[in-house]
Write an enzyme that holds these catalytic residues in place. Sequence first.
Site, PDB file in Angstrom:
ATOM      1  N   TYR A  51       2.602  10.129  -0.079  1.00  0.00           N
ATOM      2  CA  TYR A  51       3.678   9.635   0.774  1.00  0.00           C
ATOM      3  C   TYR A  51       5.051   9.938   0.174  1.00  0.00           C
ATOM      4  O   TYR A  51       6.065   9.810   0.854  1.00  0.00           O
ATOM      5  CB  TYR A  51       3.578   8.117   0.979  1.00  0.00           C
ATOM      6  CG  TYR A  51       2.288   7.609   1.579  1.00  0.00           C
ATOM      7  CD1 TYR A  51       1.355   8.472   2.161  1.00  0.00           C
ATOM      8  CD2 TYR A  51       1.995   6.247   1.552  1.00  0.00           C
ATOM      9  CE1 TYR A  51       0.169   7.984   2.687  1.00  0.00           C
ATOM     10  CE2 TYR A  51       0.816   5.754   2.089  1.00  0.00           C
ATOM     11  CZ  TYR A  51      -0.098   6.623   2.647  1.00  0.00           C
ATOM     12  OH  TYR A  51      -1.271   6.129   3.163  1.00  0.00           O
ATOM     13  N   HIS A  82      -7.884   9.468  -1.665  1.00  0.00           N
ATOM     14  CA  HIS A  82      -7.221   9.472  -0.361  1.00  0.00           C
ATOM     15  C   HIS A  82      -8.085  10.109   0.734  1.00  0.00           C
ATOM     16  O   HIS A  82      -8.094   9.649   1.881  1.00  0.00           O
ATOM     17  CB  HIS A  82      -5.886  10.215  -0.493  1.00  0.00           C
ATOM     18  CG  HIS A  82      -4.857   9.794   0.497  1.00  0.00           C
ATOM     19  ND1 HIS A  82      -3.513   9.806   0.207  1.00  0.00           N
ATOM     20  CD2 HIS A  82      -4.943   9.343   1.766  1.00  0.00           C
ATOM     21  CE1 HIS A  82      -2.824   9.385   1.270  1.00  0.00           C
ATOM     22  NE2 HIS A  82      -3.671   9.106   2.228  1.00  0.00           N
ATOM     23  N   LYS A  88      -2.892   6.068  -4.260  1.00  0.00           N
ATOM     24  CA  LYS A  88      -4.024   6.937  -3.924  1.00  0.00           C
ATOM     25  C   LYS A  88      -3.945   8.295  -4.629  1.00  0.00           C
ATOM     26  O   LYS A  88      -2.858   8.839  -4.828  1.00  0.00           O
ATOM     27  CB  LYS A  88      -4.087   7.156  -2.407  1.00  0.00           C
ATOM     28  CG  LYS A  88      -4.070   5.863  -1.599  1.00  0.00           C
ATOM     29  CD  LYS A  88      -4.088   6.109  -0.107  1.00  0.00           C
ATOM     30  CE  LYS A  88      -3.873   4.817   0.667  1.00  0.00           C
ATOM     31  NZ  LYS A  88      -2.467   4.412   0.724  1.00  0.00           N
ATOM     32  N   ASP A 118       0.844  -1.195   0.000  1.00  0.00           N
ATOM     33  CA  ASP A 118       0.000   0.000   0.000  1.00  0.00           C
ATOM     34  C   ASP A 118       0.878   1.242   0.000  1.00  0.00           C
ATOM     35  O   ASP A 118       1.721   1.417   0.884  1.00  0.00           O
ATOM     36  CB  ASP A 118      -0.891   0.002   1.259  1.00  0.00           C
ATOM     37  CG  ASP A 118      -1.802   1.213   1.319  1.00  0.00           C
ATOM     38  OD1 ASP A 118      -2.941   1.129   0.819  1.00  0.00           O
ATOM     39  OD2 ASP A 118      -1.379   2.260   1.859  1.00  0.00           O
TER      40      ASP A 118
END
Length: 321
Positions: free
Chosen positions: A51, A113, A80, A46
Site C-alpha cells: 500500500y 498478501h 503484509k 491494517d
Amino acid sequence: MAAVPVLKFSNGKSMPVFGLGTWQSPKGEVAEAVKAAIACGYRHIDCAWAYGNEAEVGQAIKAKIDDGTVKREDLFITTKLWNTFHRPDLVEGAMKDSLERLGLSYVDLYLMHWPVAFKEDTGESMPKDADGILILSDADYLDTWKEMELLVEKGFTKSIGVSNFNSEQLQRLLQTEGLKYAPVTNQVEVNPYILNNKLISFCREKGIAITAYSPLGSSDHPAFRSDAAFRRLFDEPSLQELGKKYGKTVAQVVLRWGLQRDTIVIPKSVTPSRIKENFQVFDFQLTEEEMNVVSALDRNFRACAFDVTSKSQYYPFHIEF
C-alpha cells in the site's frame, strides 16, 4: 467509547474484530486517518508494504503513543508480505523493512498478501516484461510460509496468516510436513455482494478466522459506472430501509451485518467523520430476518479479482472457493 470485542485466534492471541483498513488511502492522508481512528477508539490498524503507507501509519502510531492516548501493547497492527518477496531468502528482509517503515519492533500479525509470487530483485512491485506483461516467479508459498514461521520465533510478529487464499491452498498449507504454525486468519473480500459462505465455513472448520476486506463493497469499481443496473451497495433500497429503522447509515448496517457473521471487519476511510461514524456499530443488533435481507444481496461479485495474476499456478480464484 465502545470497547471493541476481540476474537481469539487458534494460537491463543486475540484480535479486535473491528479495525481501520488503509488500502487505497491516498498518501498524505493516511497518518491523519490513523490518528483520528485511534483517538475515537480503534485499536486495530491494517496496512501492507504494497500500500506504500507503512511509514505514515507508523508516524500516526508514534504520535498517539507520544501524546498518551495509547500504549503500543494497546494496539493491534497488521502488515503484509508482498509478492516480490516470496523467495525464502527475502522474507526476513521484507519483514524488517516493514518494521523499519512502521517504526516498530514487532507487528501483531503478518500476512502473506497473496499466494502468487512475482519476479524478485527487479526493484518493482509489479515487475513487467517489454510487452507490459507481469513477470511471475515460481516461488512456492509453502517455502515462503516456513520462513514466516521463523519470524514468529524471532519475535518480529506475534502471529502469521494469509490473504486471498482459497480452500485448496489452505488445505495444502495445513498438510505441510513439519508445520509449526497454522495461519490464524485468511483476509479475503467479503461484503453483501460476495458472501464467500463456503470459504468462511471451510476456514471455521480449520480454526482459521476470517478478516473481511472491502466490507462495504468497492463503490469505485468500474462495474458501478458502466452498468446502471448494477447499484452500489449504498444505493440498495433494502439497506436504506434498515438504516432508517435503526437511525443508522447503510455503512453502519453493513458493518453490523459483517460483525454478526463473526467476521473481522476493516473498513477503509480517510475522512475523520466517516471513521468515527463507522465505529458506531456496537449499540444495535440486526435480527436474523434482517441478516437474511442483507445476505440476499449476494451477487458473487468479486471486485478484487487481480486478473493480471491469473496465469500463475497459484492464482486463487480459478475454483469456486
